[in-house]
Design an enzyme around this catalytic site. Structure first.
Site, PDB file in Angstrom:
ATOM      1  N   ASP A  54       4.602   5.192   3.598  1.00  0.00           N
ATOM      2  CA  ASP A  54       4.368   6.682   3.584  1.00  0.00           C
ATOM      3  C   ASP A  54       5.634   7.484   4.308  1.00  0.00           C
ATOM      4  O   ASP A  54       6.619   6.926   4.705  1.00  0.00           O
ATOM      5  CB  ASP A  54       3.141   6.948   4.338  1.00  0.00           C
ATOM      6  CG  ASP A  54       2.408   8.174   3.868  1.00  0.00           C
ATOM      7  OD1 ASP A  54       2.943   9.256   3.805  1.00  0.00           O
ATOM      8  OD2 ASP A  54       1.108   7.893   3.803  1.00  0.00           O
ATOM      9  N   ASP A  70      10.821   6.525   0.053  1.00  0.00           N
ATOM     10  CA  ASP A  70      10.231   6.426  -1.378  1.00  0.00           C
ATOM     11  C   ASP A  70       9.777   5.097  -1.783  1.00  0.00           C
ATOM     12  O   ASP A  70      10.697   4.223  -1.944  1.00  0.00           O
ATOM     13  CB  ASP A  70      11.300   6.969  -2.126  1.00  0.00           C
ATOM     14  CG  ASP A  70      11.119   7.332  -3.568  1.00  0.00           C
ATOM     15  OD1 ASP A  70      10.147   6.747  -4.141  1.00  0.00           O
ATOM     16  OD2 ASP A  70      11.892   8.249  -4.114  1.00  0.00           O
ATOM     17  N   GLU A 127       0.924  -1.168   0.078  1.00  0.00           N
ATOM     18  CA  GLU A 127      -0.217   0.125  -0.021  1.00  0.00           C
ATOM     19  C   GLU A 127       0.974   1.257   0.031  1.00  0.00           C
ATOM     20  O   GLU A 127       1.787   1.553   0.876  1.00  0.00           O
ATOM     21  CB  GLU A 127      -0.884  -0.031   1.118  1.00  0.00           C
ATOM     22  CG  GLU A 127      -1.898   1.436   1.044  1.00  0.00           C
ATOM     23  CD  GLU A 127      -2.878   1.195   2.285  1.00  0.00           C
ATOM     24  OE1 GLU A 127      -3.716   2.186   2.549  1.00  0.00           O
ATOM     25  OE2 GLU A 127      -2.884   0.249   3.178  1.00  0.00           O
ATOM     26  N   ASP A 155      -1.369  12.081  -4.215  1.00  0.00           N
ATOM     27  CA  ASP A 155      -1.433  13.400  -4.766  1.00  0.00           C
ATOM     28  C   ASP A 155      -1.661  13.749  -6.062  1.00  0.00           C
ATOM     29  O   ASP A 155      -1.031  13.307  -7.149  1.00  0.00           O
ATOM     30  CB  ASP A 155       0.052  13.980  -4.285  1.00  0.00           C
ATOM     31  CG  ASP A 155      -0.043  15.609  -4.124  1.00  0.00           C
ATOM     32  OD1 ASP A 155      -0.689  16.233  -5.052  1.00  0.00           O
ATOM     33  OD2 ASP A 155       0.684  16.010  -3.458  1.00  0.00           O
ATOM     34  N   THR A 157     -12.853   6.263   3.717  1.00  0.00           N
ATOM     35  CA  THR A 157     -11.932   6.878   4.512  1.00  0.00           C
ATOM     36  C   THR A 157     -12.704   8.120   4.976  1.00  0.00           C
ATOM     37  O   THR A 157     -13.610   8.789   4.248  1.00  0.00           O
ATOM     38  CB  THR A 157     -10.754   7.345   4.121  1.00  0.00           C
ATOM     39  OG1 THR A 157     -11.027   8.103   2.831  1.00  0.00           O
ATOM     40  CG2 THR A 157     -10.137   5.904   3.783  1.00  0.00           C
ATOM     41  N   ARG A 158     -12.260   8.996   5.917  1.00  0.00           N
ATOM     42  CA  ARG A 158     -12.836  10.279   6.569  1.00  0.00           C
ATOM     43  C   ARG A 158     -12.514  11.065   5.479  1.00  0.00           C
ATOM     44  O   ARG A 158     -13.371  12.255   5.134  1.00  0.00           O
ATOM     45  CB  ARG A 158     -11.932  10.612   7.698  1.00  0.00           C
ATOM     46  CG  ARG A 158     -12.527  11.688   8.266  1.00  0.00           C
ATOM     47  CD  ARG A 158     -11.786  11.965   9.738  1.00  0.00           C
ATOM     48  NE  ARG A 158     -10.373  11.543   9.771  1.00  0.00           N
ATOM     49  CZ  ARG A 158      -9.626  11.607  10.591  1.00  0.00           C
ATOM     50  NH1 ARG A 158     -10.095  11.745  12.207  1.00  0.00           N
ATOM     51  NH2 ARG A 158      -8.393  11.331  10.774  1.00  0.00           N
ATOM     52  N   PHE A 159     -11.399  11.075   4.866  1.00  0.00           N
ATOM     53  CA  PHE A 159     -11.046  12.147   3.697  1.00  0.00           C
ATOM     54  C   PHE A 159     -11.987  11.933   2.406  1.00  0.00           C
ATOM     55  O   PHE A 159     -12.426  12.816   2.123  1.00  0.00           O
ATOM     56  CB  PHE A 159      -9.621  11.620   3.406  1.00  0.00           C
ATOM     57  CG  PHE A 159      -9.224  12.391   1.947  1.00  0.00           C
ATOM     58  CD1 PHE A 159      -8.795  13.597   1.917  1.00  0.00           C
ATOM     59  CD2 PHE A 159      -9.160  11.749   0.794  1.00  0.00           C
ATOM     60  CE1 PHE A 159      -8.503  14.318   0.629  1.00  0.00           C
ATOM     61  CE2 PHE A 159      -8.901  12.174  -0.690  1.00  0.00           C
ATOM     62  CZ  PHE A 159      -8.716  13.674  -0.535  1.00  0.00           C
ATOM     63  N   ASP A 194     -10.102  11.059  -6.114  1.00  0.00           N
ATOM     64  CA  ASP A 194     -11.302  11.820  -6.444  1.00  0.00           C
ATOM     65  C   ASP A 194     -11.077  12.970  -7.084  1.00  0.00           C
ATOM     66  O   ASP A 194     -12.023  13.994  -7.117  1.00  0.00           O
ATOM     67  CB  ASP A 194     -11.800  12.300  -4.869  1.00  0.00           C
ATOM     68  CG  ASP A 194     -10.896  13.091  -4.236  1.00  0.00           C
ATOM     69  OD1 ASP A 194      -9.835  13.327  -4.463  1.00  0.00           O
ATOM     70  OD2 ASP A 194     -11.419  13.967  -3.229  1.00  0.00           O
ATOM     71  N   LYS A 210      -1.976  20.927 -10.996  1.00  0.00           N
ATOM     72  CA  LYS A 210      -1.271  22.148 -12.034  1.00  0.00           C
ATOM     73  C   LYS A 210      -0.652  21.347 -13.051  1.00  0.00           C
ATOM     74  O   LYS A 210       0.102  20.128 -12.742  1.00  0.00           O
ATOM     75  CB  LYS A 210      -0.136  22.883 -11.272  1.00  0.00           C
ATOM     76  CG  LYS A 210      -0.949  23.979 -10.264  1.00  0.00           C
ATOM     77  CD  LYS A 210      -0.064  24.769  -9.506  1.00  0.00           C
ATOM     78  CE  LYS A 210      -0.785  25.760  -8.557  1.00  0.00           C
ATOM     79  NZ  LYS A 210       0.140  26.634  -7.737  1.00  0.00           N
TER      80      LYS A 210
END
Length: 249
Positions: free
Chosen positions: A102, A129, A77, A152, A225-227, A188, A156
């Site tokens: 992470d 990484d 993950e 992420d 998830t909360r996000f 999303d 841009k």
């Protein structure tokens, strides 16, 4: 108040500040370290549990996943945030190991604390990484799946080169995945979802699990998830992509 020297870890015995150091190339990164406060509970978990369940991605050794996870099938993950969803998936599927990567120190501490609290022996937390982990530290055909949830989006245009889901990443991931292992992405951010679908569909090592060649419904094993809930409340649409590793011919 004592000041740490540059490169000195915030938590002795815990995750290193720059685990791969200067012996790996300085290239465009798909992530950016976030500075945020570590709670007392997270700091305690980092210092006590990192030597047991944590590892630094230093690029200097090849991991024995069978030994690390007692022979369980292992899913990688990439990017787990605060670790709540990872802990829930580990609890609901104790017969699968999760190697969770992470660079967010509070999240690392939080996931370790959750793993201890819930008796999750099938989670390991990796710091650094994920590209170096894939390329230098995992054996070919060692992964039973790869999960990339809400990476992420680098919205841009000039930053699109920083997005993780690129042909080069997919090739590296495929080399480490077993035949029929599934790469599961979720985002999303609509333009990134479209690009993910385009890049994955074009890659010869992966095949869409959806007969219509489109997005997949959210599988039951991926928690809300909360996000994600916050995004859905704002009207965001979440897209899941599940692509299977094609058996080498």
């Amino acid at each position: 108040m004592s000041h740490r020297a540059k490169g000195e870890p915030r938590f002795p015995g815990g995750p290193a500040a720059d685990p791969a150091g200067s012996h790996h190339e300085r290239r465009i990164r798909s992530f950016q370290p976030r500075r945020s406060r570590v709670t007392a509970g997270q700091a305690d978990a980092l210092q006590r549990l990192w030597p047991v369940w944590g590892l630094d991605i230093d690029g200097r050794r090849v991991l024995d996943l069978d030994e690390m996870f007692d022979g369980l099938p292992v899913v990688l993950e990439i990017g787990f945030g605060m670790g709540e969803a990872t802990a829930q998936m580990a609890a609901e599927d104790p017969h699968t190991g999760i190697l969770a990567v992470d660079v967010h120190t509070p999240g690392q501490g939080n996931l370790l604390a959750l793993a201890e609290r819930n008796g999750l022996s099938n989670v390991r937390v990796a710091n650094g990484d994920a590209i170096i982990l894939l390329r230098e530290m995992l054996r070919p055909g060692s992964l039973d799946g790869v999960r990339v949830y809400f990476p992420d989006p680098w919205p841009k245009k000039r930053h699109h080169k920083r997005r993780l889901i690129q042909p080069e990443f997919l090739t590296q991931a495929a080399e480490r995945m077993k035949p029929d292992a599934v790469l599961h992405c979720a985002t999303d951010w609509e333009p990134y979802a479209e690009r993910m679908l385009e890049v994955l569909t074009a890659h010869p090592d992966f095949q869409n699990t959806q007969p219509d060649g489109g997005y997949a419904p959210r599988p039951a094993f991926r928690p809300l998830t909360r996000f994600e809930g916050q995004g859905l409340e704002k009207g965001h649409v979440v897209h899941d992509l599940l692509f299977r590793r094609v058996s080498p011919s």
